[in-house]
Design an enzyme around this catalytic site. Structure first.
Site, short mmCIF file in Angstrom:
data_model
loop_
_atom_site.label_atom_id
_atom_site.label_comp_id
_atom_site.label_asym_id
_atom_site.label_seq_id
_atom_site.Cartn_x
_atom_site.Cartn_y
_atom_site.Cartn_z
N ASP A 131 0.81 -1.20 0.00
CA ASP A 131 0.00 0.00 0.00
C ASP A 131 0.85 1.27 0.00
O ASP A 131 1.91 1.32 0.63
CB ASP A 131 -0.91 0.02 1.23
CG ASP A 131 -1.83 -1.19 1.26
OD1 ASP A 131 -2.98 -1.06 0.84
OD2 ASP A 131 -1.37 -2.25 1.71
N ARG A 132 0.34 2.29 -0.66
CA ARG A 132 1.03 3.58 -0.66
C ARG A 132 0.81 4.31 0.66
O ARG A 132 1.77 4.81 1.26
CB ARG A 132 0.52 4.44 -1.82
CG ARG A 132 1.10 5.85 -1.80
CD ARG A 132 0.46 6.71 -2.87
NE ARG A 132 0.93 8.10 -2.77
CZ ARG A 132 0.40 9.11 -3.44
NH1 ARG A 132 -0.61 8.89 -4.27
NH2 ARG A 132 0.87 10.34 -3.28
#
Length: 347
Positions: free
Chosen positions: A77-78
């Site tokens: 995930d960013r």
């Protein structure tokens, strides 16, 4: 995820997650030890607020190699703090200064030589630490739900990440099957989304009849932690005991060419769940793409699931999941969890 049925009854809470990146922490669990030799530099990197693909491009620039010379086991995930491995192919075994990679987004934890390129999926799983804020709900009921999940497991949904922004990957897959041309990397993503959507349909039907963690007649079994399948075979005390200790799981189809392996009640349910017009189009597209029939466990049990209330309205959870399983499946069984990062990612 909000459209999927719940295995344990009505939702118990509303909450926010990813108010800050530290509220969503993910650490890859390595599947092997580096050899200490070879021409692939294996980097363990902690990233904050950074996309995996963007970090890979940064590594290619740093090393002066094509982007295809950088690989990773899985995307993270960013809007999170995550630790994962990357490998960089350096045939002359000359590594640039890793200190040049340091930034607010990237911190190199280790750099070791290895004799093979890091392959997709080459990890033992992921360890999560999640913090939910602004939690509204009955604390005792939430505690009991988490205990039930720890004991019984939960449905092994493909998470919303698989389906893209606003679920757009499935319509895009249908358009691709209808003749729209896409890049090779997009094609792989859309094939995965189509397969995942069909699997979730079958799992939803099993959840609705409360058979996601118990056998139907004609069940195909999967070994825990493996892609190996067996059956159908008549239910027995031995199978029941293995099911109870999570050594085996009921399974659902990952669509492709070939006949469904299930029979009896299991086959009837899978066929009915995948009989509408959209499902038929997705099935045909996957078959035309040459994918083969595979299976995926319907049940998931988070390992070492623990939780604590840091203060009123703030819940911390930690657990580990096998590769290809989603933390959002755990959150789904609790209630409506709002991704606060969307507010600033859309701005």
């Amino acid at each position: 995820m909000s459209a999927l049925p719940l295995a344990f009854g009505a939702p118990l809470l509303t909450a926010d997650i990813r108010t800050v990146p530290e509220d969503f922490q993910v650490d890859e669990l390595p599947a092997f030890e580096p050899t200490g030799e070879g021409e692939h530099l294996l980097l363990e990197i902690r990233k904050r607020g950074a996309n995996t693909v963007a970090v890979a491009k940064r590594l290619a620039q740093w090393a002066g190699v094509p982007e295809m010379g950088v690989s990773y086991a899985g995307q993270k995930d960013r809007h999170a703090v995550t630790t994962q491995r990357f490998s960089v192919h350096l045939p002359k075994r000359v590594s640039p200064d890793v200190a040049m990679l340091e930034s607010d987004e990237i911190h190199v934890l280790s750099a070791t030589w290895h004799n093979r390129k890091l392959q997709r999926g080459a990890l033992a799983g992921n360890r999560f630490k999640l913090v939910l804020r602004e939690v509204r709900g009955d604390v005792a009921a939430i505690d009991a739900r988490l205990q039930m999940i720890a004991e019984r497991g939960l449905p092994n949904w493909f998470g919303e990440q698989r389906f893209g922004r606003d679920g757009g990957n499935v319509p895009a897959a249908l358009a691709m099957f209808g003749g729209r041309r896409v890049r090779q990397d997009q094609r792989s993503m859309l094939l995965s989304a189509a397969r995942s959507a069909l699997f979730n349909r079958v799992l939803a039907a099993r959840v609705e009849q409360d058979s996601w963690d118990r056998p139907l007649d004609g069940e195909v079994w999967m070994l825990d932690g493996s892609r190996s399948v067996f059956g159908p075979e008549p239910m027995s005390e031995v199978l029941a005991e293995r099911l109870a200790r999570f050594d085996i799981h009921p399974s659902g189809p990952l669509w492709g060419l070939g006949e469904l392996r299930s029979t009896g009640q299991a086959l009837a349910l899978e066929s009915a769940a995948l009989a509408d017009e959209q499902a038929v189009a997705l099935r045909a597209g996957l078959e035309a793409a040459g994918l083969k029939q595979e299976r995926r466990p319907l049940r998931l049990r988070p390992a070492l699931l623990q939780h604590q209330w840091l203060q009123d309205g703030v819940l911390e959870m930690s657990f580990a999941l096998p590769p290809g399983c989603y933390a959002t499946a755990v959150l789904h069984e609790l209630g409506a969890v709002n991704d606060a990062s969307q507010a600033y990612s859309d701005s």
